[in-house]
Motif scaffolding. Structure first.
Motif, short mmCIF file in Angstrom:
data_model
loop_
_atom_site.label_atom_id
_atom_site.label_comp_id
_atom_site.label_asym_id
_atom_site.label_seq_id
_atom_site.Cartn_x
_atom_site.Cartn_y
_atom_site.Cartn_z
N ARG A 28 54.41 -4.77 23.25
CA ARG A 28 54.46 -3.41 22.74
C ARG A 28 55.21 -3.41 21.41
O ARG A 28 56.26 -4.02 21.28
N TYR A 30 56.98 -0.63 19.01
CA TYR A 30 57.44 0.75 19.10
C TYR A 30 58.34 1.06 17.91
O TYR A 30 58.83 0.16 17.22
N ASP A 46 55.61 -4.76 28.03
CA ASP A 46 55.49 -3.49 28.73
C ASP A 46 54.07 -3.35 29.27
O ASP A 46 53.19 -4.15 28.96
N PRO A 48 50.80 -0.61 29.50
CA PRO A 48 50.31 0.59 28.81
C PRO A 48 50.30 1.81 29.74
O PRO A 48 50.13 1.69 30.95
N THR A 49 50.49 2.98 29.13
CA THR A 49 50.41 4.26 29.84
C THR A 49 49.26 5.06 29.25
O THR A 49 48.57 4.60 28.33
N GLU A 51 49.53 7.44 27.32
CA GLU A 51 49.87 7.83 25.95
C GLU A 51 49.67 6.70 24.95
O GLU A 51 49.97 6.86 23.77
N ASP A 52 49.16 5.56 25.43
CA ASP A 52 49.06 4.36 24.60
C ASP A 52 47.62 3.96 24.34
O ASP A 52 46.70 4.40 25.02
N VAL A 65 50.41 0.18 21.50
CA VAL A 65 51.07 1.12 20.60
C VAL A 65 50.81 2.53 21.11
O VAL A 65 49.83 2.78 21.81
N LYS A 66 51.70 3.43 20.75
CA LYS A 66 51.54 4.82 21.15
C LYS A 66 50.39 5.44 20.35
O LYS A 66 50.31 5.28 19.14
N LYS A 67 49.50 6.15 21.06
CA LYS A 67 48.37 6.83 20.42
C LYS A 67 48.88 7.83 19.40
O LYS A 67 49.95 8.42 19.58
N ASP A 68 48.09 8.07 18.42
CA ASP A 68 48.33 9.14 17.46
C ASP A 68 49.69 9.06 16.78
O ASP A 68 50.28 10.09 16.44
N GLU A 69 50.21 7.85 16.60
CA GLU A 69 51.46 7.67 15.86
C GLU A 69 51.09 7.00 14.53
O GLU A 69 50.87 5.79 14.47
#
Length: 100
Positions: A28, A30, A46, A48-49, A51-52, A65-69
């Motif tokens: 990950r 971040y 990590d 993924p969730t 949100e990723d 990676v976090k979506k929409d970042e």
């Protein structure tokens, strides 16, 4: 989203990921903190969730990676030996070419 892992970084990361017992863990990237138009980054193993997003790289290492970042889009993971040995994460597409 785009993400690049250099050859040096892949050589350091592959053994770490392969030694991990939990094969569902992925690398990950971040944001540790952001200010202005750039961010400082960290690495962790990590899962993924929702949100990723998981990005497959040409080095056969999947990265979460976090979506929409927007500050994570275009990240480059490198491993340098000088002046200090360690991982360096930058985002040249956002004008972040190193620590300051």
């Amino acid at each position: 989203m785009k993400l690049k892992i250099t050859r040096n970084a892949a050589k350091q990361l592959a053994p770490i990921i392969q030694q991990e017992e939990d094969k569902e863990l992925k690398l990950r990237v971040y944001i540790t903190h952001a200010h202005g138009d750039h961010a400082h980054y960290g690495l962790a193993l990590d899962k993924p969730t929702e949100e990723d997003v998981v990005i497959s790289t040409d080095k056969e290492i999947d990265v979460i990676v976090k979506k929409d970042e927007p500050l994570l889009d275009g990240v480059v993971i490198d491993y340098l030996f000088l002046p200090q040995e360690g991982f360096v994460i930058t985002n040249p597409s956002k004008g972040n070419t190193g620590d300051h």
